[in-house]
Design a protein around this motif. Sequence first.
Motif, PDB file in Angstrom:
ATOM      1  N   ILE A   8      -1.972 -53.492 -17.371  1.00  9.87           N
ATOM      2  CA  ILE A   8      -2.866 -54.268 -18.223  1.00  9.87           C
ATOM      3  C   ILE A   8      -4.084 -53.411 -18.535  1.00  9.87           C
ATOM      4  CG2 ILE A   8      -4.265 -56.354 -18.374  1.00  9.87           C
ATOM      5  CD1 ILE A   8      -2.360 -57.636 -16.367  1.00  9.87           C
ATOM      6  N   THR A   9      -4.363 -53.226 -19.816  1.00 11.12           N
ATOM      7  CA  THR A   9      -5.507 -52.407 -20.227  1.00 11.12           C
ATOM      8  C   THR A   9      -6.572 -53.220 -20.943  1.00 11.12           C
ATOM      9  OG1 THR A   9      -4.339 -51.811 -22.255  1.00 11.12           O
ATOM     10  CG2 THR A   9      -4.111 -50.311 -20.388  1.00 11.12           C
ATOM     11  N   ASN A  10      -6.237 -54.408 -21.405  1.00  4.02           N
ATOM     12  CA  ASN A  10      -7.214 -55.271 -22.067  1.00  4.02           C
ATOM     13  C   ASN A  10      -8.267 -55.711 -21.047  1.00  4.02           C
ATOM     14  OD1 ASN A  10      -8.237 -58.141 -22.771  1.00  4.02           O
ATOM     15  ND2 ASN A  10      -7.436 -57.356 -24.715  1.00  4.02           N
ATOM     16  N   ARG A  11      -9.553 -55.371 -21.317  1.00  8.44           N
ATOM     17  CA  ARG A  11     -10.597 -55.634 -20.328  1.00  8.44           C
ATOM     18  C   ARG A  11     -10.780 -57.126 -20.069  1.00  8.44           C
ATOM     19  NH1 ARG A  11     -14.065 -51.668 -18.801  1.00  8.44           N
ATOM     20  NH2 ARG A  11     -15.892 -53.017 -18.734  1.00  8.44           N
ATOM     21  N   ASP A  12     -10.598 -57.965 -21.078  1.00  8.49           N
ATOM     22  CA  ASP A  12     -10.703 -59.406 -20.864  1.00  8.49           C
ATOM     23  C   ASP A  12      -9.603 -59.898 -19.925  1.00  8.49           C
ATOM     24  OD1 ASP A  12     -12.916 -59.609 -22.465  1.00  8.49           O
ATOM     25  OD2 ASP A  12     -11.768 -60.133 -24.270  1.00  8.49           O
ATOM     26  N   GLU A  13      -8.390 -59.384 -20.097  1.00  5.69           N
ATOM     27  CA  GLU A  13      -7.275 -59.786 -19.235  1.00  5.69           C
ATOM     28  C   GLU A  13      -7.468 -59.256 -17.821  1.00  5.69           C
ATOM     29  OE1 GLU A  13      -3.673 -61.672 -18.253  1.00  5.69           O
ATOM     30  OE2 GLU A  13      -5.148 -61.921 -19.849  1.00  5.69           O
ATOM     31  N   VAL A  14      -7.960 -58.012 -17.699  1.00  2.00           N
ATOM     32  CA  VAL A  14      -8.257 -57.456 -16.369  1.00  2.00           C
ATOM     33  C   VAL A  14      -9.289 -58.334 -15.665  1.00  2.00           C
ATOM     34  CG1 VAL A  14      -9.297 -55.520 -15.131  1.00  2.00           C
ATOM     35  CG2 VAL A  14      -7.662 -55.087 -16.959  1.00  2.00           C
ATOM     36  N   ALA A  15     -10.341 -58.688 -16.411  1.00  2.00           N
ATOM     37  CA  ALA A  15     -11.382 -59.538 -15.827  1.00  2.00           C
ATOM     38  C   ALA A  15     -10.818 -60.884 -15.398  1.00  2.00           C
ATOM     39  CB  ALA A  15     -12.514 -59.736 -16.842  1.00  2.00           C
ATOM     40  N   GLU A  87      -2.684 -53.603  -8.399  1.00  4.02           N
ATOM     41  CA  GLU A  87      -3.382 -52.414  -7.916  1.00  4.02           C
ATOM     42  C   GLU A  87      -4.383 -51.937  -8.963  1.00  4.02           C
ATOM     43  OE1 GLU A  87      -2.564 -48.000  -5.963  1.00  4.02           O
ATOM     44  OE2 GLU A  87      -0.909 -49.112  -6.869  1.00  4.02           O
ATOM     45  N   ILE A  88      -5.586 -51.574  -8.504  1.00  2.00           N
ATOM     46  CA  ILE A  88      -6.587 -50.943  -9.350  1.00  2.00           C
ATOM     47  C   ILE A  88      -7.128 -49.726  -8.614  1.00  2.00           C
ATOM     48  CG2 ILE A  88      -7.279 -53.030 -10.593  1.00  2.00           C
ATOM     49  CD1 ILE A  88      -9.638 -53.285  -8.707  1.00  2.00           C
ATOM     50  N   VAL A  89      -7.545 -48.726  -9.371  1.00  2.00           N
ATOM     51  CA  VAL A  89      -8.185 -47.540  -8.814  1.00  2.00           C
ATOM     52  C   VAL A  89      -9.547 -47.417  -9.490  1.00  2.00           C
ATOM     53  CG1 VAL A  89      -8.064 -45.055  -8.490  1.00  2.00           C
ATOM     54  CG2 VAL A  89      -5.964 -46.425  -8.410  1.00  2.00           C
ATOM     55  N   VAL A  90     -10.610 -47.411  -8.670  1.00  2.00           N
ATOM     56  CA  VAL A  90     -11.977 -47.434  -9.209  1.00  2.00           C
ATOM     57  C   VAL A  90     -12.830 -46.424  -8.459  1.00  2.00           C
ATOM     58  CG1 VAL A  90     -11.917 -49.828 -10.000  1.00  2.00           C
ATOM     59  CG2 VAL A  90     -12.484 -49.334  -7.631  1.00  2.00           C
ATOM     60  N   PRO A 109     -12.672 -51.566 -13.232  1.00  2.00           N
ATOM     61  CA  PRO A 109     -11.439 -50.855 -13.587  1.00  2.00           C
ATOM     62  C   PRO A 109     -11.151 -50.854 -15.087  1.00  2.00           C
ATOM     63  CG  PRO A 109     -10.927 -53.011 -12.696  1.00  2.00           C
ATOM     64  CD  PRO A 109     -12.410 -52.830 -12.517  1.00  2.00           C
ATOM     65  N   ARG A 110     -10.599 -49.756 -15.563  1.00  2.00           N
ATOM     66  CA  ARG A 110     -10.175 -49.670 -16.961  1.00  2.00           C
ATOM     67  C   ARG A 110      -8.822 -50.329 -17.177  1.00  2.00           C
ATOM     68  NH1 ARG A 110     -11.661 -43.388 -18.605  1.00  2.00           N
ATOM     69  NH2 ARG A 110     -13.931 -43.542 -18.245  1.00  2.00           N
ATOM     70  N   SER A 111      -8.031 -50.412 -16.098  1.00  2.00           N
ATOM     71  CA  SER A 111      -6.704 -51.032 -16.216  1.00  2.00           C
ATOM     72  C   SER A 111      -6.305 -51.604 -14.867  1.00  2.00           C
ATOM     73  CB  SER A 111      -5.658 -50.010 -16.675  1.00  2.00           C
ATOM     74  OG  SER A 111      -5.505 -48.990 -15.700  1.00  2.00           O
ATOM     75  N   LEU A 112      -5.229 -52.381 -14.885  1.00  4.67           N
ATOM     76  CA  LEU A 112      -4.722 -53.014 -13.683  1.00  4.67           C
ATOM     77  C   LEU A 112      -3.196 -52.975 -13.747  1.00  4.67           C
ATOM     78  CD1 LEU A 112      -5.997 -56.292 -12.081  1.00  4.67           C
ATOM     79  CD2 LEU A 112      -3.574 -56.058 -12.596  1.00  4.67           C
ATOM     80  N   SER A 113      -2.553 -52.427 -12.711  1.00  2.55           N
ATOM     81  CA  SER A 113      -1.093 -52.354 -12.713  1.00  2.55           C
ATOM     82  C   SER A 113      -0.511 -53.505 -11.912  1.00  2.55           C
ATOM     83  CB  SER A 113      -0.617 -51.018 -12.126  1.00  2.55           C
ATOM     84  OG  SER A 113      -0.994 -50.904 -10.774  1.00  2.55           O
ATOM     85  N   VAL A 114       0.637 -53.988 -12.367  1.00  6.51           N
ATOM     86  CA  VAL A 114       1.282 -55.153 -11.762  1.00  6.51           C
ATOM     87  C   VAL A 114       2.748 -54.830 -11.503  1.00  6.51           C
ATOM     88  CG1 VAL A 114       1.728 -57.627 -11.990  1.00  6.51           C
ATOM     89  CG2 VAL A 114      -0.225 -56.600 -13.155  1.00  6.51           C
ATOM     90  N   LYS A 115       3.230 -55.244 -10.336  1.00  9.28           N
ATOM     91  CA  LYS A 115       4.641 -55.034 -10.008  1.00  9.28           C
ATOM     92  C   LYS A 115       5.154 -56.245  -9.244  1.00  9.28           C
ATOM     93  CE  LYS A 115       7.796 -51.911  -7.561  1.00  9.28           C
ATOM     94  NZ  LYS A 115       7.895 -50.696  -6.720  1.00  9.28           N
ATOM     95  N   LYS A 116       6.323 -56.734  -9.627  1.00 10.54           N
ATOM     96  CA  LYS A 116       6.930 -57.877  -8.951  1.00 10.54           C
ATOM     97  C   LYS A 116       7.539 -57.405  -7.636  1.00 10.54           C
ATOM     98  CE  LYS A 116       9.983 -61.830  -9.757  1.00 10.54           C
ATOM     99  NZ  LYS A 116       8.906 -62.825  -9.681  1.00 10.54           N
ATOM    100  N   VAL A 117       7.095 -58.000  -6.507  1.00 10.88           N
ATOM    101  CA  VAL A 117       7.565 -57.549  -5.195  1.00 10.88           C
ATOM    102  C   VAL A 117       8.164 -58.675  -4.358  1.00 10.88           C
ATOM    103  CG1 VAL A 117       5.983 -55.595  -5.047  1.00 10.88           C
ATOM    104  CG2 VAL A 117       5.233 -57.844  -4.252  1.00 10.88           C
ATOM    105  N   ARG A 118       8.000 -59.909  -4.791  1.00 11.16           N
ATOM    106  CA  ARG A 118       8.514 -61.028  -4.006  1.00 11.16           C
ATOM    107  C   ARG A 118       9.524 -61.828  -4.822  1.00 11.16           C
ATOM    108  NH1 ARG A 118       2.685 -63.055  -1.878  1.00 11.16           N
ATOM    109  NH2 ARG A 118       2.553 -61.886   0.073  1.00 11.16           N
TER     110      ARG A 118
END
Length: 612
Positions: A8-15, A87-90, A109-118
């Motif tokens: 996710i790179t959209n800052r509104d969605e990250v927020a 996950e975010i890296v800041v 963060p500029r982006s947020l990564s998402v992964k399905k784990v469950r």
Amino acid sequence: MLSDKERITNRDEVARMLRIATLERVFLDVSTADRSLSYQSLFLCKGGNLGSRDALYITAPEQNVDRIARPGSKVSIRYQWDSNLFEIVVPFKAQEEKRGQPCLRLGFPRSLSVKKVRQFNRFNIPSDVTLSATVRKRGLKPFPAEVSDLGLGGLSLIYPVPEKRAKRGLNSGRFKGEDLIKLEVHVPDGHTSIDITINGAIRRVSTIRMGENDLREILGVEIMLIDLSLKSRFNELVEELEEESRRQREEEDSEESFDPELLEECDHKKGHMEDQSPEVYDAIRGGQSEEMLAHLASWQGNQDVTMELVEGLVKHGSSSELLAAFRHLYPHEGHPGVELLFNALLEKRHFATLMEMLQILPEASPFMTPLCGCVVDAFRGEKLMEAVRRTRNKPKIQSQLITNLVDRGSVDDFVQSLGFMEENPHGTMLVVDQISKRSDTSDDYMRVIAMMRNMTRGDSNQALEVLLKKFIKVATDGALLQVLERYVSDQGEAGQILTSEMAHRGNPLLVAKAFKQVAMDSTSSMVLAYGLVQCGTREYIEAALEFCGSCPRARTILQGQLLRFQMKRKLGFLSSTFSDAQRKDLLGKSKVYYAEAEDAFKKIRARVEKEV
């Protein structure tokens, strides 16, 4: 639902995603690239300073971060929510203190990564619901924990651990990954609870500091097996949590998001606000509650402007925004905006907000009495019990809540409230008084006695003694034995009340059975011996003697009586085993001990009958 892999790179969605993580109190795994920093944390503000979106604030670890991370070094934050791993890296900015809480300031963060784990979603337990569990593991004593989230595939447990754990290393606990445990999850069911047995495997162990002197351990548990007879109730519970989670998100989305940390982020604008006064009044006229909240800190020294901002917030703000403004102004005693905000919060009657106010206000605050009155008028059942739980460290306020329950609370309400009064003797007495007035069966009394067994004051608890004096009037013989066996020691006054009642009833079988539960040379054992001498035959006395090995005075009383039986009937069973001198000595001692036992019995009965 998010796809299996997504950035996710959209800052509104990250927020928005970070705001959800903050509201849900999701635990964060924080680390640096070289793992020199690795600990569990929480977001400190709503979605990470969403007002300006230039910083995130998270709780700080035990160690001094300035010695580990330099400004600009990368920090990774990972957390799980629903069925996804985020996950975010800041960049690390600095270690600071916000509202007295040590924290880390990080870049946004500029982006947020998402992964399905469950395979299955997890749902947080609502703040107004307490879902507890008993944890069992081979080699460890069972202990209580709270369920923090739950799904069809697993759950998380959290429980306090000693502060010395921090000195040994935060993850040096009693558990490790792959350990097998057994849980009894206590699921509310009306005014009672259902215990659902679950076998699980530990997949994760971590420790987090929630505040000063508040260190807790977290267990991530995969569900392996559920009691088949209660599996349908477990599935219903998960569905209820899913529905509640959906409802809360809809409510949150309907309100404007806000950030209490924005109050402090605007501090640097002091001195320049004269030039920005048009923006203040534009925010008030436009009903922009988030902007009004932001300006409140900067105009704190100007009471006229502050009051206009407060009035604007009262008109347009949500319960959460009003609470944030109240928190900010409350330390400034006498500010007229404090009372205005307080009355507005009472009018909204938002449950979660009122519970927060119960916790943040000091016990001596003049706002406490009207706040308690509002809580009692607005809520019933489990929500009112949550208020009693939230004030467990404020005994005067807790007692006030209980007093207001007198005209509307049921026996079950009072029984439930007793579990939150470990350090409130006055409140405990109020509850016991109400239970004794409303109960007419031994079952109600036994539920309360069972709860009071684990309270810190034990058998010296005055409330327990009062309760027992009421209980013995309605209890069956079997109920008396059960309480003596399971919940009460024979060495305290509580045990004396029970054994004196058994002796008073004159049932030799009841008294003889009671000797099985008396293991010490106590007043209770002597009272039982006195009662058996009064009503028992030779057979009952012989049966009781088998259990008197550790009660020498009671044993002497019974042996003396048995010897009299034998001598009277000229049977040599016992008398022939003693010489004349031994018989004389035994009869003399038994007479002295019997007189002591009779005196103790009469004093206990007089006290019981007078007070009842």
